[in-house]
Write an enzyme that holds these catalytic residues in place. Structure first.
Site, PDB file in Angstrom:
ATOM      1  N   GLN A  51      10.332  -4.821  11.301  1.00 43.32           N
ATOM      2  CA  GLN A  51       8.999  -5.512  11.080  1.00 43.32           C
ATOM      3  C   GLN A  51       8.011  -4.914  11.746  1.00 43.32           C
ATOM      4  O   GLN A  51       7.823  -4.382  12.990  1.00 43.32           O
ATOM      5  CB  GLN A  51       9.131  -6.961  11.457  1.00 43.32           C
ATOM      6  CG  GLN A  51       7.956  -7.761  11.280  1.00 43.32           C
ATOM      7  CD  GLN A  51       7.691  -9.264  11.580  1.00 43.32           C
ATOM      8  OE1 GLN A  51       8.813  -9.532  12.179  1.00 43.32           O
ATOM      9  NE2 GLN A  51       6.777  -9.820  10.901  1.00 43.32           N
ATOM     10  N   ASN A  77      11.575  -8.443   6.831  1.00 40.83           N
ATOM     11  CA  ASN A  77      12.059  -8.002   8.137  1.00 40.83           C
ATOM     12  C   ASN A  77      11.622  -8.796   9.135  1.00 40.83           C
ATOM     13  O   ASN A  77      10.425  -9.267   9.291  1.00 40.83           O
ATOM     14  CB  ASN A  77      11.359  -6.551   7.992  1.00 40.83           C
ATOM     15  CG  ASN A  77      11.748  -5.707   7.066  1.00 40.83           C
ATOM     16  OD1 ASN A  77      13.096  -5.627   6.799  1.00 40.83           O
ATOM     17  ND2 ASN A  77      10.926  -4.863   6.471  1.00 40.83           N
ATOM     18  N   ILE A 111       0.592  -1.267   0.070  1.00 46.45           N
ATOM     19  CA  ILE A 111       0.033   0.116   0.042  1.00 46.45           C
ATOM     20  C   ILE A 111       0.858   1.219  -0.089  1.00 46.45           C
ATOM     21  O   ILE A 111       0.466   2.368  -0.405  1.00 46.45           O
ATOM     22  CB  ILE A 111      -1.053  -0.069   1.267  1.00 46.45           C
ATOM     23  CG1 ILE A 111      -2.219   0.887   1.091  1.00 46.45           C
ATOM     24  CG2 ILE A 111      -0.188   0.267   2.498  1.00 46.45           C
ATOM     25  CD1 ILE A 111      -3.241   0.389   2.023  1.00 46.45           C
ATOM     26  N   HIS A 150       5.941 -12.102   5.827  1.00 47.04           N
ATOM     27  CA  HIS A 150       6.088 -11.642   4.223  1.00 47.04           C
ATOM     28  C   HIS A 150       7.264 -11.394   3.891  1.00 47.04           C
ATOM     29  O   HIS A 150       8.283 -10.780   4.515  1.00 47.04           O
ATOM     30  CB  HIS A 150       5.089 -10.329   4.488  1.00 47.04           C
ATOM     31  CG  HIS A 150       5.651  -9.307   5.288  1.00 47.04           C
ATOM     32  ND1 HIS A 150       5.270  -9.291   6.745  1.00 47.04           N
ATOM     33  CD2 HIS A 150       6.309  -7.874   5.144  1.00 47.04           C
ATOM     34  CE1 HIS A 150       5.661  -8.240   7.343  1.00 47.04           C
ATOM     35  NE2 HIS A 150       6.438  -7.527   6.032  1.00 47.04           N
TER      36      HIS A 150
HETATM   37  P1  AMP Z   1       7.241  -4.792   7.517  1.00 45.80           P
HETATM   38  O1  AMP Z   1       7.666  -3.222   7.904  1.00 45.80           O
HETATM   39  O2  AMP Z   1       8.268  -5.594   6.953  1.00 45.80           O
HETATM   40  O3  AMP Z   1       6.577  -5.485   8.666  1.00 45.80           O
HETATM   41  O4  AMP Z   1       6.288  -4.253   6.394  1.00 45.80           O
HETATM   42  C1  AMP Z   1       4.964  -4.152   6.358  1.00 45.80           C
HETATM   43  C2  AMP Z   1       4.336  -3.412   5.003  1.00 45.80           C
HETATM   44  O5  AMP Z   1       3.126  -3.961   4.896  1.00 45.80           O
HETATM   45  C3  AMP Z   1       4.777  -2.085   4.637  1.00 45.80           C
HETATM   46  O6  AMP Z   1       5.573  -2.082   3.428  1.00 45.80           O
HETATM   47  C4  AMP Z   1       3.641  -1.629   4.595  1.00 45.80           C
HETATM   48  O7  AMP Z   1       3.814  -0.590   3.614  1.00 45.80           O
HETATM   49  C5  AMP Z   1       2.640  -2.828   4.077  1.00 45.80           C
HETATM   50  N1  AMP Z   1       1.124  -2.433   4.576  1.00 45.80           N
HETATM   51  C6  AMP Z   1       0.449  -2.155   5.730  1.00 45.80           C
HETATM   52  N2  AMP Z   1      -0.867  -2.160   5.428  1.00 45.80           N
HETATM   53  C7  AMP Z   1      -1.001  -2.609   3.964  1.00 45.80           C
HETATM   54  C8  AMP Z   1      -2.338  -2.784   3.229  1.00 45.80           C
HETATM   55  N3  AMP Z   1      -3.531  -2.846   3.906  1.00 45.80           N
HETATM   56  N4  AMP Z   1      -2.095  -3.181   2.134  1.00 45.80           N
HETATM   57  C9  AMP Z   1      -0.741  -3.605   1.436  1.00 45.80           C
HETATM   58  N5  AMP Z   1       0.427  -3.358   2.451  1.00 45.80           N
HETATM   59  C10 AMP Z   1       0.187  -3.013   3.391  1.00 45.80           C
END
Ligand code: AMP
Length: 117
Positions: A97, A90, A35, A103
């Site tokens: 994270q 992460n 997102i 992910h």
């Molecule tokens: P992390 O910091 O590795 O946990 O990454 C989490 C990721 O999830 C970040 O890059 C956010 O931009 C992404 N994210 C959070 N909410 C959503 C959502 N609803 N749809 C798509 N990506 C998301």
């Protein structure tokens, strides 16, 4: 690890409670556009099984993790990342994270610098 009390945002995407721009799905995993993209192409690949991060994965997850890693180049090709791509996960607070559902970030579409920040 103990299940989280509340659904993560990614579990809500799996359960179709919130929308996502999905680019790949099978029985085991789901990929959708981030997102808040950090590159022209920034997709997240998640298991449908709730695993908080790599540290939370068990030996029984070996085939699932292998399946996901082997899907990444297929998804990258589908998204036109012919020039290369980067895969990041992460792990934990110190690893940056934010969402505690495993992910893999798949990023590309520009020259990616090394080392990352
Ligand atoms: P992390 O910091 O590795 O946990 O990454 C989490 C990721 O999830 C970040 O890059 C956010 O931009 C992404 N994210 C959070 N909410 C959503 C959502 N609803 N749809 C798509 N990506 C998301």
């Amino acid at each position: 690890m103990t299940p989280l009390a509340e659904k993560t945002v990614f579990k809500k995407i799996i359960d179709r409670e919130i929308p996502a721009n999905i680019v790949y799905e099978d029985d085991l995993c789901l990929a959708f556009h981030d997102i808040d993209p950090k590159a022209p192409v920034h997709v997240l690949l998640i298991p449908k099984k709730e695993i908080q991060n790599l540290s939370d994965a068990d030996p029984e997850d070996q085939s699932l993790l292998g399946h996901m890693l082997l899907k990444i180049p297929e998804i990258a090709e589908q998204l036109g990342l012919d020039d290369g791509f980067r895969v990041i996960t992460n792990n934990g607070a110190g690893g940056g994270q934010d969402v505690y559902h495993l992910h893999f970030h798949l990023m590309g579409g520009r020259k990616l610098n090394w080392p990352p920040g």
